[in-house]
Design a protein around this motif. Structure first.
Motif, short mmCIF file in Angstrom:
data_model
loop_
_atom_site.label_atom_id
_atom_site.label_comp_id
_atom_site.label_asym_id
_atom_site.label_seq_id
_atom_site.Cartn_x
_atom_site.Cartn_y
_atom_site.Cartn_z
N VAL A 379 0.96 -1.14 0.07
CA VAL A 379 -0.04 -0.02 -0.07
C VAL A 379 0.84 1.12 -0.36
O VAL A 379 0.65 2.21 -0.82
N GLY A 382 2.56 2.02 -3.28
CA GLY A 382 1.63 2.24 -4.50
C GLY A 382 1.42 1.04 -5.48
O GLY A 382 1.15 0.99 -6.55
N ASP A 385 -3.92 -0.02 -4.58
CA ASP A 385 -4.64 1.15 -4.16
C ASP A 385 -5.58 0.33 -2.95
O ASP A 385 -6.39 -0.08 -3.26
N ARG A 414 -10.18 -2.77 -1.02
CA ARG A 414 -10.23 -1.98 -2.30
C ARG A 414 -11.15 -0.88 -1.95
O ARG A 414 -12.21 -1.08 -1.65
#
Length: 480
Positions: A379, A382, A385, A414
Motif C-alpha cells: 500500500v 503504491g 490502492d 479496495r
C-alpha cells in the motif's frame, strides 16, 4: 503407468507423492533423513513444540497478577513476588524430538498406505533424457551401499534448505548453534545471544526468554522482523524490550568464537558481546549442490535456488521443483502447494497457478503475528490502492478478560468495491484468527460480507468484524 520420482520427503515432496498416487501414478520418494524433512524433524514441528512450552510460561508471567492468581512458594498460604516456575530443558527437548519423530512416522505410514515407495538415500539427476523423454535418477548412499537407478517420466526436486553459516562463526553444536542443533541442549542457556532478527531469530529469542534465559538479540537492521508489517514488528519489539530482552539494532555480527565456556561475538563496528551460548539465525541456503541439476538443464539462480514457473516447472523438460529449494516463499504450506500443483499439472488434472497474494503465514512469537494477502508495504509503495483500518486489541472485551494488552487487527480493502485484499493479526493464536481473513482474500469477499457475518461475543474474532464494519462505514461515507 506414469512413473514419478520425488527427491526429498519434506512437505513439497510427500504432499506431491500423495496427490500423484491418488491420480494413479507409480511414485517413489528418495529421502535421506526421514519423511517430513526439515519442517518436521528440525524446523517447524520442533520449534513450535518448544514454543508451546514457552507460551505457557509467558502467558502465566504476563497475566497472572492481573487475573488475581497468586503463587505460594513457602506454603504459608500467601502469594510471593518471586517467579516460582522454571523449565527442565532436557525434558522439553526430549518431548520435542519424540513428537517430531512421531510425526515423521505418521507421514511415512500415510504415504506407504497410498502405495508410495520410499527409498532411503541421496538422489542425483542424470543429465540426459531417454529416447522416450524419460529421466533417470541415481540414488547414492543407500542402506545397502549399492547405487540404485530409477527411471521416471517426471522428477520433482524438493530437497529443502539448511542453515546458512558465516565463515567466521562456524557452529560447533555445543555453544555456537544453528536452529537444527538447539534440541540437543540439556540445560537452559544462561545468557543466549541470538544473531539474526528475522522470523527464526525472533521466534527463538522470544521462546528462550520466556523459558528463563537472558537473551540478547543482534539485529543488523533498524528493527526486529524487517521484512514484516512495521506496526506488528513495533509491537513485538516493544514486548521484547519490556520483558527484559536486550535488542541491539543496527548491529551486524562479523564473527563468533568460543572462549572457554563462553561465546564471544564480534560486531562489524568492532564492539564485542559475550554470552554462554549463541544461536546463529542468519538465513538458509538451498540444498541444490552436487545433484547434477545444471548438467540436466535445470536453471539455478545466483543464490543456488531453482528457478520455477507458477506451475512448478523448471527449465528442464520433465523436471519440477517445490519448497525451500526454489526460494519462492519459505513456508511449509507453500512447499506443499507447489508440490501438489506440479503433480496436477504433469498428470493433466485441473490446476490453478500458484498465487502468492493469497498465502497466509504466521510468526510464532508471543504475541503471534499472522498475515495474508497484500501488505502495508504494498500500500505504502503504491503497488495496490487500498484503504486500511487498524484496531488495537485493548478495545476488545475478550482481550481485556484474558489480560491481553498487546496486539491489533488490521484489514486492507479496495476503495471502490470493498473487496478484502489483505490483513494482519497480532494476538495470541493469531495463526487461528487469520483464517477468516484468508477465506475473504481467497474468495474476494467484501468488507460488507465480513461485517454482516455473526461473531461470538465476547471473542477476539469480534475485532475482525469490527474492522470490517469500520471499513464499510468509511466506504459508504466516501460514496455519499
Amino acid at each position: 503407468m506414469t512413473r514419478i520420482v520425488i527427491i526429498g520427503g519434506g512437505p513439497g515432496g510427500y504432499e506431491a507423492a500423495l496427490v500423484a498416487a491418488q491420480l494413479g501414478a507409480e511414485v517413489t520418494i528418495v529421502d535421506r533423513a526421514g519423511l517430513g524433512g526439515a519442517s518436521v524433524l528440525t524446523d517447524c514441528v520442533p520449534s513450535k513444540t518448544l514454543i508451546a512450552t514457552a507460551e505457557v510460561m509467558t502467558s502465566f508471567d504476563s497475566s497472572h497478577e492481573e487475573l488475581g492468581i497468586e503463587i505460594d512458594h513457602d506454603g504459608d498460604g500467601v502469594g510471593d513476588e518471586v517467579r516460582g516456575i522454571g523449565v527442565d530443558l532436557g525434558r522439553v527437548n526430549r518431548r520435542v524430538k519424540r513428537l517430531a519423530l512421531a510425526q515423521s512416522h505418521d507421514i511415512t505410514a500415510s504415504v506407504t498406505r497410498a502405495g508410495v515407495r520410499v527409498v532411503r538415500g541421496r538422489g542425483r539427476l542424470e543429465p540426459h533424457q531417454g529416447p522416450n523423454g524419460s529421466r533417470r535418477v541415481t540414488v547414492l548412499d543407500t542402506e545397502d551401499g549399492a547405487p540404485l537407478d530409477l527411471e521416471a517420466d517426471c522428477v520433482l526436486i524438493a530437497t529443502g534448505g539448511q542453515p546458512r553459516e558465516l565463515p567466521d562463526a562456524r557452529p560447533d553444536g555445543e555453544r555456537i548453534l544453528t536452529w537444527t542443533q538447539v534440541y540437543d541442549l540439556k540445560e537452559l542457556p544462561e545468557e543466549l545471544i541470538v544473531v539474526g532478527s528475522g522470523v527464526t531469530g525472533a521466534e527463538f529469542a522470544g521462546a528462550y526468554q520466556a523459558l528463563g534465559s537472558r537473551v540478547t538479540l543482534v539485529s543488523s537492521r533498524d528493527r526486529v522482523l524487517p521484512g514484516e508489517d512495521p506496526d506488528a514488528a513495533a509491537v513485538l519489539e516493544d514486548v521484547f524490550r519490556r520483558r527484559g530482552m536486550n535488542v541491539m539494532a543496527r548491529s551486524r555480527a562479523a564473527a563468533a568464537k568460543r572462549v572457554g565456556n563462553r561465546v564471544e561475538i564480534t560486531l562489524q563496528d568492532g564492539r564485542t558481546i559475550s554470552g554462554t551460548h549463541c544461536l546463529m539465525a542468519v538465513g538458509a541456503v538451498p540444498n541444490t549442490s552436487d545433484m547434477g541439476l545444471v548438467e540436466a538443464g535445470v536453471r539455478l539462480k545466483e543464490s543456488g535456488h531453482i528457478w520455477t514457473d507458477k506451475v512448478s516447472r523448471t527449465t528442464a523438460p520433465g523436471v519440477y521443483a517445490a519448497g525451500d529449494c526454489t526460494g519462492v516463499l519459505a513456508l511449509a504450506s507453500v512447499a506443499a502447494m507447489q508440490g501438489r500443483i506440479a503433480m496436477y499439472h504433469f498428470l493433466g488434472d485441473a490446476v490453478a497457478p500458484l498465487d502468492l497474494n493469497t498465502v497466509s503465514g504466521n510468526i510464532f512469537t508471543d504475541p503471534e503475528i499472522a498475515t495474508v494477502g497484500y501488505t502495508q508495504a504494498d500500500v505504502d509503495e503504491g503497488r495496490i490502492d487500498a484503504r486500511t483500518v487498524k484496531l488495537p486489541l485493548l478495545r476488545n472485551p475478550r482481550a481485556k478478560m484474558q489480560g491481553v494488552r498487546d496486539g491489533f487487527v488490521k484489514l486492507f480493502c479496495r476503495p471502490g468495491t470493498g473487496i478484502v485484499v489483505g490483513g494482519v493479526v497480532v494476538a495470541p493464536r493469531a495463526s487461528e484468527l487469520i483464517h477468516p481473513i484468508s477465506i475473504a482474500v481467497d474468495n474476494s469477499l467484501t468488507v460488507e460480507q465480513i461485517a454482516k457475518a455473526f461473531t461470538v461475543y465476547p471473542s477476539l474474532s469480534g475485532s475482525i468484524a469490527e474492522a470490517a464494519r469500520q471499513l464499510h462505514t468509511r466506504r459508504a461515507s466516501e460514496e455519499q
